[in-house]
Motif scaffolding. Structure first.
Motif, mmCIF file in Angstrom:
data_model
loop_
_atom_site.group_PDB
_atom_site.id
_atom_site.type_symbol
_atom_site.label_atom_id
_atom_site.label_comp_id
_atom_site.label_asym_id
_atom_site.label_seq_id
_atom_site.Cartn_x
_atom_site.Cartn_y
_atom_site.Cartn_z
ATOM 1 N N GLU A 147 18.041 -15.910 0.871
ATOM 2 C CA GLU A 147 17.023 -15.612 -0.129
ATOM 3 C C GLU A 147 17.340 -14.305 -0.846
ATOM 4 N N PHE A 148 17.825 -13.326 -0.115
ATOM 5 C CA PHE A 148 18.211 -12.052 -0.711
ATOM 6 C C PHE A 148 19.304 -12.262 -1.751
ATOM 7 N N PHE A 149 20.342 -12.988 -1.401
ATOM 8 C CA PHE A 149 21.442 -13.210 -2.343
ATOM 9 C C PHE A 149 20.979 -14.036 -3.541
ATOM 10 N N ARG A 150 20.146 -15.062 -3.286
ATOM 11 C CA ARG A 150 19.701 -15.933 -4.379
ATOM 12 C C ARG A 150 18.863 -15.174 -5.390
ATOM 13 N N THR A 151 17.948 -14.329 -4.913
ATOM 14 C CA THR A 151 16.990 -13.702 -5.815
ATOM 15 C C THR A 151 17.429 -12.332 -6.329
ATOM 16 N N ARG A 152 18.190 -11.589 -5.520
ATOM 17 C CA ARG A 152 18.536 -10.222 -5.894
ATOM 18 C C ARG A 152 19.949 -10.065 -6.435
ATOM 19 N N VAL A 153 20.866 -10.949 -6.043
ATOM 20 C CA VAL A 153 22.249 -10.856 -6.512
ATOM 21 C C VAL A 153 22.513 -11.846 -7.639
ATOM 22 N N TYR A 154 22.064 -13.096 -7.441
ATOM 23 C CA TYR A 154 22.317 -14.135 -8.439
ATOM 24 C C TYR A 154 21.136 -14.320 -9.381
ATOM 25 N N ASP A 155 20.079 -13.565 -9.178
ATOM 26 C CA ASP A 155 18.941 -13.547 -10.085
ATOM 27 C C ASP A 155 18.555 -12.078 -10.288
ATOM 28 N N THR A 156 17.483 -11.847 -11.014
ATOM 29 C CA THR A 156 17.163 -10.477 -11.431
ATOM 30 C C THR A 156 15.918 -9.906 -10.766
ATOM 31 N N GLN A 157 15.461 -10.505 -9.666
ATOM 32 C CA GLN A 157 14.293 -9.948 -8.993
ATOM 33 C C GLN A 157 14.594 -8.545 -8.486
ATOM 34 N N THR A 158 13.612 -7.677 -8.583
ATOM 35 C CA THR A 158 13.779 -6.281 -8.203
ATOM 36 C C THR A 158 14.086 -6.151 -6.716
ATOM 37 N N LEU A 159 15.052 -5.325 -6.411
ATOM 38 C CA LEU A 159 15.393 -5.070 -5.016
ATOM 39 C C LEU A 159 14.193 -4.498 -4.274
ATOM 40 N N ASP A 160 14.031 -4.920 -3.024
ATOM 41 C CA ASP A 160 12.906 -4.450 -2.219
ATOM 42 C C ASP A 160 13.286 -3.119 -1.565
ATOM 43 N N TYR A 161 13.265 -2.068 -2.383
ATOM 44 C CA TYR A 161 13.652 -0.749 -1.884
ATOM 45 C C TYR A 161 12.690 -0.268 -0.793
ATOM 46 N N THR A 162 11.413 -0.520 -0.983
ATOM 47 C CA THR A 162 10.409 0.011 -0.056
ATOM 48 C C THR A 162 10.648 -0.471 1.363
ATOM 49 N N THR A 163 10.870 -1.778 1.513
ATOM 50 C CA THR A 163 11.101 -2.324 2.857
ATOM 51 C C THR A 163 12.408 -1.814 3.444
ATOM 52 N N ALA A 164 13.472 -1.844 2.638
ATOM 53 C CA ALA A 164 14.786 -1.429 3.144
ATOM 54 C C ALA A 164 14.782 0.043 3.541
ATOM 55 N N LEU A 165 14.253 0.908 2.680
ATOM 56 C CA LEU A 165 14.208 2.332 3.002
ATOM 57 C C LEU A 165 13.275 2.589 4.179
ATOM 58 N N GLY A 166 12.235 1.787 4.282
ATOM 59 C CA GLY A 166 11.308 1.930 5.405
ATOM 60 C C GLY A 166 11.985 1.730 6.751
ATOM 61 N N TYR A 167 13.013 0.888 6.791
ATOM 62 C CA TYR A 167 13.749 0.712 8.047
ATOM 63 C C TYR A 167 14.306 2.035 8.556
ATOM 64 N N ALA A 168 14.617 2.958 7.634
ATOM 65 C CA ALA A 168 15.225 4.241 7.995
ATOM 66 C C ALA A 168 14.215 5.386 7.972
ATOM 67 N N GLY A 169 12.936 5.065 7.960
ATOM 68 C CA GLY A 169 11.922 6.113 7.963
ATOM 69 C C GLY A 169 11.806 6.818 6.633
ATOM 70 N N LEU A 170 12.074 6.079 5.554
ATOM 71 C CA LEU A 170 12.011 6.634 4.215
ATOM 72 C C LEU A 170 11.024 5.840 3.369
ATOM 73 N N THR A 171 10.606 6.427 2.285
ATOM 74 C CA THR A 171 9.722 5.724 1.357
ATOM 75 C C THR A 171 10.157 6.036 -0.068
ATOM 76 N N LEU A 172 9.743 5.196 -1.004
ATOM 77 C CA LEU A 172 10.107 5.385 -2.401
ATOM 78 C C LEU A 172 8.870 5.779 -3.187
ATOM 79 N N ALA A 173 8.803 7.032 -3.567
ATOM 80 C CA ALA A 173 7.683 7.525 -4.364
ATOM 81 C C ALA A 173 7.964 7.259 -5.834
ATOM 82 N N THR A 174 6.908 7.003 -6.588
ATOM 83 C CA THR A 174 7.033 6.695 -8.010
ATOM 84 C C THR A 174 6.214 7.661 -8.828
ATOM 85 N N GLU A 175 6.842 8.233 -9.829
ATOM 86 C CA GLU A 175 6.150 9.111 -10.772
ATOM 87 C C GLU A 175 6.057 8.398 -12.106
ATOM 88 N N GLN A 176 4.874 7.938 -12.451
ATOM 89 C CA GLN A 176 4.657 7.241 -13.710
ATOM 90 C C GLN A 176 4.408 8.260 -14.819
#
Length: 603
Positions: free
Chosen positions: A459-488
């Motif tokens: 599913e990752f390859f289908r949607t994120r590599v061969y399609d344009t769905q946004t990478l799930d940075y929050t989940t991946a970084l969360g594995y390492a005790g990190l988070t993605l803050a957003t400044e709008q």
């Protein structure tokens, strides 16, 4: 007929048959001579001596592209004075297509081809010659017999008067003439750039292998520090795959006013570096990152490679959807290698990662073109950008680096810190390079990830590599005790949505952001902006508009094709976001383990 005469005729016939038999069995030979008698004219003179070619004619070819740089460059356009001779006899030749010459030699198996190549483009992917030095990539200078691409050959380089250095990864011919080298086939010859002149030669040893550096151009650097630090980068890169395929390696470094990057080769690389890069901390770390990137290519691309990337077809495009891994993945490892080697702190690495995420996610083309499409279309888009490229494309370097970041974290998490993307590269090296001596398919790469991670990520390859769905940075970084803050951007802040350059005192639109204020209001690339709201402009209008609220109406007077035109439109709200990777205050033991595996930090 007397008996003795019969025997003479028989012996003569046997001798003739023997000679013909030996001629048939004799392997064809190929020798190149490269001269540069007048380097200030930018012409290389090439002679190619062919022996044992038994057909009525032989076709010789010039490649149309350089491996590692995915664009058809039509190198044959620089060829002049093509001719062929057998001894003192001139042979008939004709050009049969854009990059192929036919040589007719019906009464001889041995002949020579001579031609000149104009070389005046100093980049890592082309060839160059002037009064200061010569540099060449084989595909833009050396032809090859169309049915003899696998032939071994020798090359003799005749430097210009006063030049005393020839540096290349080609092996010298034992006991041969000065500056005479051998190659096992055309691929090796084409993949071994050559630096010629009076450049400085440095050396160090890494992983038991001698490394040579050809330093062209004046630059101020600490030689001892440079050698020590490059050695550290090389040894850290080696730890990723853990196998050393080298018996020698060559860095050709061009120190020029403005560096342009690097290009990988089988046993070498060429780096184009700003001569001032070594004098600042940021510039020097950028140089080491470039070293890490190009050096890691000796595994990723040159040996761990998609099936399309070798053996090469030099006549046309060689398509692959995997450049996001081959190039973007190498960018990922290049930065990680420099961080692991201790030149960049984990916090600085995370800050760089934040900038990459911001750059990719704010590019409109990221929503239209997938990483696999970007790879496939590199031949027509990557090296031919225009003013609309950011709206319609995404770089397989930038997007691929982020894909590999997320994928690495997924693998580390899935294996509880025991495995990583490093192990995938090791598996690919062993299975396909060492055991099967070939490249891998897209599907086989996904199989390799499954082999290491213990589960599939279809599913990752289908949607994120061969399609344009946004990478799930929050989940991946969360594995390492990190988070993605957003400044709008402020909700009421308006923005023009166009970049404006100042050239010759004119304010000219260089790009327009898709669906932004200028896009909707009809502002075009190449419009010259003369006035804003009735006032003459002398500086970038983005500065004058800073602080205006969304919805504010603006009037621009522009010159388009020599005619005045007034545009009136409202400013739209800024859509861009700023991303920042931050550490969670109380990471779990599992999260700390993932982070420690990823960035080699202490738990």
């Amino acid at each position: 007929m007397p008996h003795y005469r019969f025997r003479l005729v028989l012996v003569a016939a046997l001798l003739l048959l023997f000679c013909q038999f030996n001629s048939v069995l004799a392997a064809p030979t190929l020798r190149y001579t490269l001269a540069m008698p007048a380097p200030q004219t930018h012409f290389y003179e090439v002679e190619m001596a062919l022996g044992g070619f038994g057909k009525q004619f032989t076709d010789v070819k010039m490649p149309v592209w350089a491996p590692g740089s995915y664009l058809v460059r039509e190198f044959a356009r620089h060829v002049e004075g093509f001719e062929a001779t057998a001894g003192t006899n001139k042979l008939r030749t004709e050009k049969i297509n854009k990059n192929t010459w036919r040589v007719y030699h019906p009464r001889t198996k041995d002949f020579s081809v001579r031609y000149r190549v104009y070389a005046y483009e100093l980049s890592v992917r082309t060839s160059f010659l002037d009064a200061a030095h010569g540099y060449l990539n084989g595909t833009s200078v050396f032809m090859y017999p169309s049915e003899g691409k696998d032939l071994a050959s020798t090359l003799t380089v005749q430097p210009a008067v006063g030049w005393n250095q020839v540096t290349t990864s080609l092996k010298p011919v034992a006991g041969g003439a000065p500056f005479t080298f051998s190659s096992t086939n055309y691929d090796e010859l084409a993949d071994s750039p050559i630096e010629i002149g009076t450049h400085k030669v440095l050396s160090f040893e890494a992983n038991g292998t001698p490394h040579t550096i050809a330093m062209f151009g004046n630059a101020r650097y600490d030689e001892a520090k440079l050698l020590t630090d490059m050695k550290r980068v090389c040894e850290e890169a080696h730890r990723v795959v853990g196998k050393n395929p080298l018996d020698r390696y060559v860095f050709i470094i061009h120190n020029i006013e403005r560096g342009t990057g690097g290009l990988e080769h089988l046993f070498s690389t060429t780096l184009s570096v700003s001569r001032n890069a070594y004098s600042t901390d940021a510039g020097y770390k950028g140089f080491l990152s470039l070293v890490g990137h190009e050096y890691f290519h000796l595994w990723n691309v040159k040996r761990i490679r998609p099936v399309a990337l070798g053996p090469f077809d030099y006549d046309k495009e060689n398509y692959t959807r995997m450049l996001w891994l081959s190039e973007g993945g190498t960018s990922y490892f290049g930065d990680i290698i420099v961080q692991r080697a201790g030149f960049v702190t984990p916090n600085d690495y995370l800050a760089s990662l934040s900038n990459r995420i911001t750059r990719v996610e704010n590019q409109p083309g990221n929503k239209l073109q997938s990483a696999s499409e970007s790879s496939f279309d590199s031949w027509i888009k990557q090296y031919r950008p225009n003013e609309n490229s950011s709206n319609s494309t995404i770089s397989y370097y930038d997007k691929g680096e982020l894909i590999c970041t997320v994928l690495d974290l997924m693998i580390i998490n899935e294996t509880k810190g025991q495995k990583s993307l490093d192990d995938v590269m090791r598996f690919l090296y062993q299975r396909y390079y060492e055991q099967q001596r070939r490249g891998f398919t897209d599907e086989e790469f996904q199989d390799a990830v499954e082999k290491v991670a213990g589960r599939r990520f279809d599913e990752f390859f289908r949607t994120r590599v061969y399609d344009t769905q946004t990478l799930d940075y929050t989940t991946a970084l969360g594995y390492a005790g990190l988070t993605l803050a957003t400044e709008q951007a402020a909700a009421n802040a308006g923005i023009l949505g166009a970049n404006v350059s100042t050239t010759g005192g004119k304010l000219t639109v260089s790009s327009v952001l898709r669906d932004g204020s200028a896009w909707q209001g009809g502002l075009n690339v190449n419009d010259e902006i003369l006035a804003l709201d009735g006032n003459r402009l002398s500086d970038d209008p983005n500065k004058a508009l800073n602080g205006r609220a969304a919805g504010t109406e603006v009037k621009l007077l522009v010159a388009r094709d020599g005619q005045m035109k007034e545009l009136t439109f409202p400013l739209l709200a800024a859509a861009g976001r700023r991303f920042r990777v931050e550490k969670l205050p109380n990471p779990s033991a599992d999260q700390q383990a993932v982070l420690a595996k990823w960035l080699r930090t202490a738990q």
